[in-house]
Design a protein around this motif. Structure first.
Motif, PDB file in Angstrom:
ATOM      1  N   ILE A 353     -97.625  20.059  15.679  1.00  0.00           N
ATOM      2  CA  ILE A 353     -96.334  20.743  15.450  1.00  0.00           C
ATOM      3  C   ILE A 353     -95.313  20.112  16.392  1.00  0.00           C
ATOM      4  N   LYS A 354     -94.315  19.458  15.779  1.00  0.00           N
ATOM      5  CA  LYS A 354     -93.403  18.672  16.605  1.00  0.00           C
ATOM      6  C   LYS A 354     -92.185  19.496  17.020  1.00  0.00           C
ATOM      7  N   ASN A 355     -92.368  20.429  17.874  1.00  0.00           N
ATOM      8  CA  ASN A 355     -91.167  21.041  18.480  1.00  0.00           C
ATOM      9  C   ASN A 355     -91.447  21.374  19.943  1.00  0.00           C
ATOM     10  N   ARG A 356     -90.393  21.539  20.677  1.00  0.00           N
ATOM     11  CA  ARG A 356     -90.501  21.622  22.126  1.00  0.00           C
ATOM     12  C   ARG A 356     -91.303  22.842  22.583  1.00  0.00           C
ATOM     13  N   VAL A 357     -91.069  23.959  21.921  1.00  0.00           N
ATOM     14  CA  VAL A 357     -91.758  25.198  22.325  1.00  0.00           C
ATOM     15  C   VAL A 357     -93.272  24.999  22.254  1.00  0.00           C
ATOM     16  N   HIS A 358     -93.704  24.405  21.140  1.00  0.00           N
ATOM     17  CA  HIS A 358     -95.131  24.199  20.977  1.00  0.00           C
ATOM     18  C   HIS A 358     -95.686  23.217  21.994  1.00  0.00           C
ATOM     19  N   ARG A 359     -94.856  22.204  22.309  1.00  0.00           N
ATOM     20  CA  ARG A 359     -95.303  21.252  23.330  1.00  0.00           C
ATOM     21  C   ARG A 359     -95.505  21.947  24.676  1.00  0.00           C
ATOM     22  N   VAL A 360     -94.588  22.830  24.980  1.00  0.00           N
ATOM     23  CA  VAL A 360     -94.686  23.568  26.248  1.00  0.00           C
ATOM     24  C   VAL A 360     -95.935  24.451  26.240  1.00  0.00           C
ATOM     25  N   ILE A 361     -96.148  25.087  25.112  1.00  0.00           N
ATOM     26  CA  ILE A 361     -97.345  25.944  25.005  1.00  0.00           C
ATOM     27  C   ILE A 361     -98.605  25.107  25.210  1.00  0.00           C
ATOM     28  N   LEU A 362     -98.621  23.944  24.549  1.00  0.00           N
ATOM     29  CA  LEU A 362     -99.789  23.063  24.669  1.00  0.00           C
ATOM     30  C   LEU A 362    -100.004  22.654  26.120  1.00  0.00           C
ATOM     31  N   LEU A 363     -98.907  22.306  26.777  1.00  0.00           N
ATOM     32  CA  LEU A 363     -98.990  21.899  28.177  1.00  0.00           C
ATOM     33  C   LEU A 363     -99.531  23.042  29.040  1.00  0.00           C
ATOM     34  N   LEU A 364     -99.028  24.225  28.764  1.00  0.00           N
ATOM     35  CA  LEU A 364     -99.492  25.384  29.531  1.00  0.00           C
ATOM     36  C   LEU A 364    -100.986  25.618  29.317  1.00  0.00           C
ATOM     37  N   ILE A 365    -101.399  25.440  28.072  1.00  0.00           N
ATOM     38  CA  ILE A 365    -102.832  25.641  27.781  1.00  0.00           C
ATOM     39  C   ILE A 365    -103.664  24.598  28.525  1.00  0.00           C
ATOM     40  N   ILE A 366    -103.177  23.354  28.502  1.00  0.00           N
ATOM     41  CA  ILE A 366    -103.932  22.300  29.206  1.00  0.00           C
ATOM     42  C   ILE A 366    -104.028  22.631  30.696  1.00  0.00           C
TER      43      ILE A 366
END
Lengths: 482, 546
Positions: A353-366
């Motif tokens: 999913i190419k949007n910033r919010v999801h990227r942030v969520i992914l980063l937080l999960i990592i």
């Protein structure tokens, strides 16, 4: 396999090998009875071909005719002992190797179903499952189903693409062998066989019967063989391994439903101190969102093999009602390959999913995964051993290793206190076999010290006046008489 | 026709295989009643008298109880042919089991049922594989002979409806069955009465044969009448019934203080016991609670048989006016009565006739289902699957689990002990018998101990009171082996080999009396059951002061 993937794969595997070997003999703090059974008998069989009950190359081994060890782990250990000589390190190292082989197979499965990037992700997800580190440090058979379940799935994934019979046969073969990896597989293999039959039907529709028969007949060879030897191994095949009598449907469903209890899977883990730190689940809590997203993604995309993997995950403990097994993560390690793939799919779902919010969520999960795993490892390596000291056997390895060293240095004859074998006798037998394969002569302490020799003893305060060496942090000692 | 003949022969062959395969090894020993029958058969062969010295007894005395005589008399043949072995004692039972299958096949072949050959084959097959039939055909029990004789009487009664000439033969066989087992004493009388009542119109057409049959039946009962007042005739019943006042006082609860309370109590007990024999749970799901009367993990029937059983009941109700079906109804209603008069809940051994009837009903149901399904291949595959699955279950429960988990119900360890001490003729041996009465008679049978010597010892105690004296204290001193409780004060002062279970000789006692451990005997599961020690008499031990 693409060459550019080989180097990173080897790097991950070697790093993991080093990581898994760290404090291998210190955590858990002592050998337990099951490990000793496997170790002692594997040492005997690797030497003479006979086990402690004087059976030649036995299919199953047991100490008390009730808890029988399955042949895959036992003979893997025997082979390792035959090649490198019996040792405590090697006993546990066999589990590390099982984990690494499983990791490699999960990599290949994931690559087959998803892609190379996902395969690396799967490998990392698998290796960071708390149960993986815990089981890699135990010389037990619980982890043995993982490579066979993975091979079954991998071959089925290949069959789905090509519909070639050879993959069907191989898939059946690995599933069938799985019966000999762990007793719990006797309740899992029938479910997986039925599930595979439905999958084959889905893939072939009206022409499915021959394929289903081919698969089923190959799988069937293994239970038929197992039951054909029930007269030779009644204890291993029947006895305590018989299904429990179910009185109510609740009694049957409870173990199944409790297998998916999130507090057990993600927070507390196995109910025994041997297979869990009690502070982390079977899986990392931080991977739960990825796992949930994986289920969501599978149900959206409806890729047959992915749906099949999800069903395999959900149905694995279906028959566990017959074993009345509740919150026993160590009996559910066949879930690991499917969990890993589903979680990987969840990760990819978020990644795509190419949007910033999801990227942030992914980063937080990592970040959460890293923090979660670090916390687990720190606890496992340094605090857990102190908490469970009483649950594991005493660290016999220390006194035997020191005694062997002393014998080599002094050339004195080794003895063992005559009533040393009071508890965990099999562990003592194992370490004796490892360090003194010719055996130790018993020495009655009431006779005083031998004229010359060293005696392995249970250390007591009145020995402080004798020429004795106490093994640090233990109540073992060695008396030396020159 | 030829194919069907092959099928019939195959079913009988399967019965022979299942009943006789490893008959000397599974069950792995002898229960006390079997040992008693075996030694009495041996004693009769040698001397014409039983072990107490009684000439051709009407009932065989055994440890204060009495056994129906026919099994013991018939066992003389295998004991003569095959010697004093476990196989010989099981033999009559196994043959009875095979004959029961043959009788059942014949019953349906000559019947007027629709598709009778299919019915015969299916019912025969169900009987061959039924857990109850397999279990009781392989232990030396009078009950298995009883059910076979009753089935033969049933067959002759059915034949008598076609040809009255068979009625006297039926009377004789049914009369004989009353000498085979306790339950048949009552069932045969009740069934014969019920049969005459139901088919009186037909039977009264040939009054001579009816009368002849009844006279023959009565003549066969004369031996019972000879001992009817001795106490022996009702001894077993008195041991297990719930009619006595003591039992009523103990278990009557509030009924003990109510007018006609005892009558109500007996009625309640009877209805409770009777209905237990119709419980699907007892019949299809749970094993008989007595370990020595069942096999592990398997009930009287396989669980799947409940489906054909229900269909069989439906078939019977629809065809209730057919003579054979009337007889089966009568059988089902009457046959649990004797067992229901005893206090043991769901005692399978006392209801073999009932279980035979239920197997027939399941056979009706399965053959009915066979007609319903049209696809021959599919129904054949399903039937073969059920039979193979059942045989697999039977093999596991009987030839593996029973052998390994229940060996001590058959006193396997003492039989192993006898093999071990057989050659120790120079040693005086004491085998503890505190917890097992039958050790001596087992040893006497397997050792072929001289009956005359034993008759002198045992006969003296009950001279002239064979049927009326129920006291029993049977000491067995067989050459160098004494079977009795260990008398510690006396025995440790003698040079003896003491053998006992872990309660008889504990580690502490062995240490205290300075016994030297010699060997142990394990059961089939590998657990130590008996330990043998050598005494080390203290020189100061004054035997005379004891």
């Amino acid at each position: 396999m693409n060459r550019k993937h080989i180097l990173p794969l080897i790097f991950i595997l070697i790093t993991s090998w080093l990581f898994l070997n760290f404090r291998l003999l210190e955590v858990p703090p002592g050998i337990n009875g099951d490990e000793a059974t496997i170790g002692y008998n594997a040492a005997l069989v690797s030497g003479t071909g006979y086990d402690q009950n004087n059976r030649f190359l036995p299919l199953f081994v047991a100490i008390d005719q009730t808890d029988w060890k399955q042949p895959i782990t036992f003979y893997a250990t025997t082979l390792a002992f035959k090649l490198f000589g019996p040792s405590y390190f090697l006993l546990r190292e066999v589990s590390v190797i099982f984990i690494l082989v499983s990791g490699l197979l999960i990599f290949l499965l994931s690559k087959e179903i998803l892609n190379a990037k996902a395969a690396f992700l799967s490998l990392i997800i698998f290796l960071t499952i708390p149960a993986v580190l815990i089981q890699s440090h135990l010389a037990l058979e619980n982890i043995a189903p993982i490579p066979f379940v993975t091979l079954w799935l991998w071959m089925l994934a290949r069959y789905r693409k090509s519909l070639k019979d050879k993959y069907l046969y191989l898939s059946a073969l690995f599933l069938g062998i799985g019966l000999f990896t762990y007793p719990g597989m006797r309740l899992i293999v029938p479910v997986f066989t039925a599930l595979t039959a439905f999958f084959i039907y889905y893939l072939n529709r009206k022409k499915s019967l021959p394929a289903i028969l081919k698969f089923s007949l190959v799988v069937l060879i293994f239970p038929v063989f197992l039951f054909s030897i029930k007269n030779q191994y009644p204890g291993a095949i029947l006895a305590h391994n018989r299904p429990q009598k179910i009185q109510t449907y609740q009694e049957f469903l409870l173990p199944y439903i409790s297998s998916f209890d999130p507090s057990f899977l993600f927070i507390q883990g196995d109910s025994t101190p041997y297979h869990s730190t009690g502070r982390q689940g079977v899986f990392l809590l931080s991977t739960l969102p990825l796992f949930a997203l994986g289920i969501l993604s599978i149900s959206k995309r409806k890729d047959p093999i992915q749906v099949f993997i999800l069903l395999a995950f959900l149905l694995t403990p279906l028959l566990y009602g017959f074993a009345a097994s509740i919150h026993r993560g160590s009996r559910l390690l066949a879930l690991l390959p499917t969990y890993t793939i589903i979680t990987t799919i969840g990760f990819l779902f978020l990644l795509n999913i190419k949007n910033r919010v999801h990227r942030v969520i992914l980063l937080l999960i990592i970040l959460a995964v890293i923090a979660n795993y670090t916390d687990f490892v720190r606890d496992y390596w340094y605090e857990y051993p102190n908490r469970v000291k009483g649950d594991f056997g005493r660290p016999f390895q220390l006194v035997f290793a020191r005694a062997e060293q002393l014998v080599k240095e002094t050339k004195l004859q080794p003895f063992i206190q005559s009533d040393f074998r009071v508890q965990n006798t099999l562990a003592v037998d194992f370490f004796e076999q490892v360090h003194f394969p010719k055996g130790l002569e018993k020495w009655p302490l009431e006779k005083g010290l031998p004229e010359s020799g060293i005696v392995i003893v249970n250390y007591s305060l009145d020995m402080s006046l004798l020429p004795a060496e106490r093994i640090k942090d233990t109540n073992f000692g060695i008396l030396i008489s020159k | 026709m030829r194919f069907r003949f092959i099928l019939f022969v195959s079913i009988i062959l399967l019965a022979v295989i299942l009943r006789f395969y490893q008959l000397d090894k599974v069950p792995p020993g002898l229960i006390i009643d079997e040992a008693s029958e075996g030694y009495n058969a041996f004693s009769l062969l040698q001397t014409g008298k039983d072990r107490y010295g009684e000439t051709l007894p009407i009932m065989f005395r055994s440890f204060g109880s009495f056994q129906a005589p026919l099994y013991t008399y018939l066992s003389m043949i295998p004991v003569y042919l095959f010697g004093n072995s476990i196989f010989s004692i099981h033999f009559v039972s196994a043959i009875s089991g095979v004959l029961l299958v043959i009788i059942t096949l014949i019953l349906f072949v000559i019947s007027n049922e629709k598709k009778k050959l299919i019915l015969a084959l299916i019912t025969g097959l169900l009987l061959v594989i039924s857990p109850w039939a397999q279990f009781f055909s392989r232990i030396g029990t009078e009950a298995s002979l009883g059910v076979t004789l009753f089935a033969l009487g049933f067959l002759f009664l059915y034949l008598s409806l076609k040809n009255i000439w068979f009625f006297p033969a039926a009377g004789f066989i049914l009369g004989l069955s009353t000498h085979a087992y306790y339950s048949e004493r009552l069932i045969s009388v009740l069934f014969l009465g019920g049969f005459i009542l139901i088919f009186k119109k037909r039977l009264l057409l040939s009054k001579k044969f009816l009368l002849a049959g009844l006279i023959i039946f009565f003549l066969t009962q004369i031996p019972h009448l000879m001992i009817v007042n001795s106490g022996a005739f009702t001894r077993r019943m008195n041991q297990v019934d719930y009619f006595n006042d003591q039992f009523f006082q103990n278990y009557g609860g509030p009924l003990t203080s109510v007018p006609f309370g005892k009558g109500l109590f007996v009625t309640r007990e009877f209805l409770s016991q009777y209905s237990a024999y119709f419980s699907p749970k007892n019949l299809f799901f749970d094993a008989d609670p007595q370990g020595a009367r069942s096999m592990p993990d398997l009930s009287v029937f396989y669980s799947w048989m409940i489906i054909p059983f229900v269909f069989g009941l439906r078939y019977l109700l629809i065809n209730r006016f057919a003579p054979l079906n009337k007889m089966i109804f009568l059988l089902i209603i009457l046959s649990p009565i004797p067992a229901s008069l005893t206090r043991d809940p769901f005692s399978t051994i006392r209801t073999l006739v009932f279980l035979w009837g239920l197997t027939i009903i399941a056979g009706f149901g399965l053959s009915d289902l066979w007609q319903v399904f049209k696809n021959f291949k599919l129904k054949t595959v399903i039937l073969i699957g059920l039979i193979v699955g059942s045989l697999f279950q039977l093999d596991t429960a009987y030839f593996v689990l029973l052998k390994y988990e229940r060996s001590e119900n058959y006193d396997f360890s003492h039989i192993r002990l006898f093999e071990q001490i057989e050659k120790m003729n120079d040693k005086k041996i004491v085998v503890d018998s505190s917890r097992e009465l039958g050790i001596g008679v087992r040893l006497a049978y397997l050792k072929k101990y001289d009956p005359k010597t034993l008759q002198e010892v045992l006969g003296d105690q009950i001279k002239g009171q064979y049927y009326s004296n129920f006291e029993f204290d049977e000491p067995y001193a067989l050459d160098n082996i004494e079977v009795r409780p260990i008398y510690w004060k006396k025995d440790v002062c003698n040079d003896l080999l003491l053998v006992g279970d872990l309660l008889a000789i504990s580690e502490g006692q062995a240490k205290e009396h300075k016994l030297t451990y010699l060997f142990d005997i394990k059961n089939t599961a590998g657990d130590v059951m008996l330990k043998a020690y050598q005494t080390n008499p203290d020189p100061k031990c004054d035997i005379n002061s004891i």
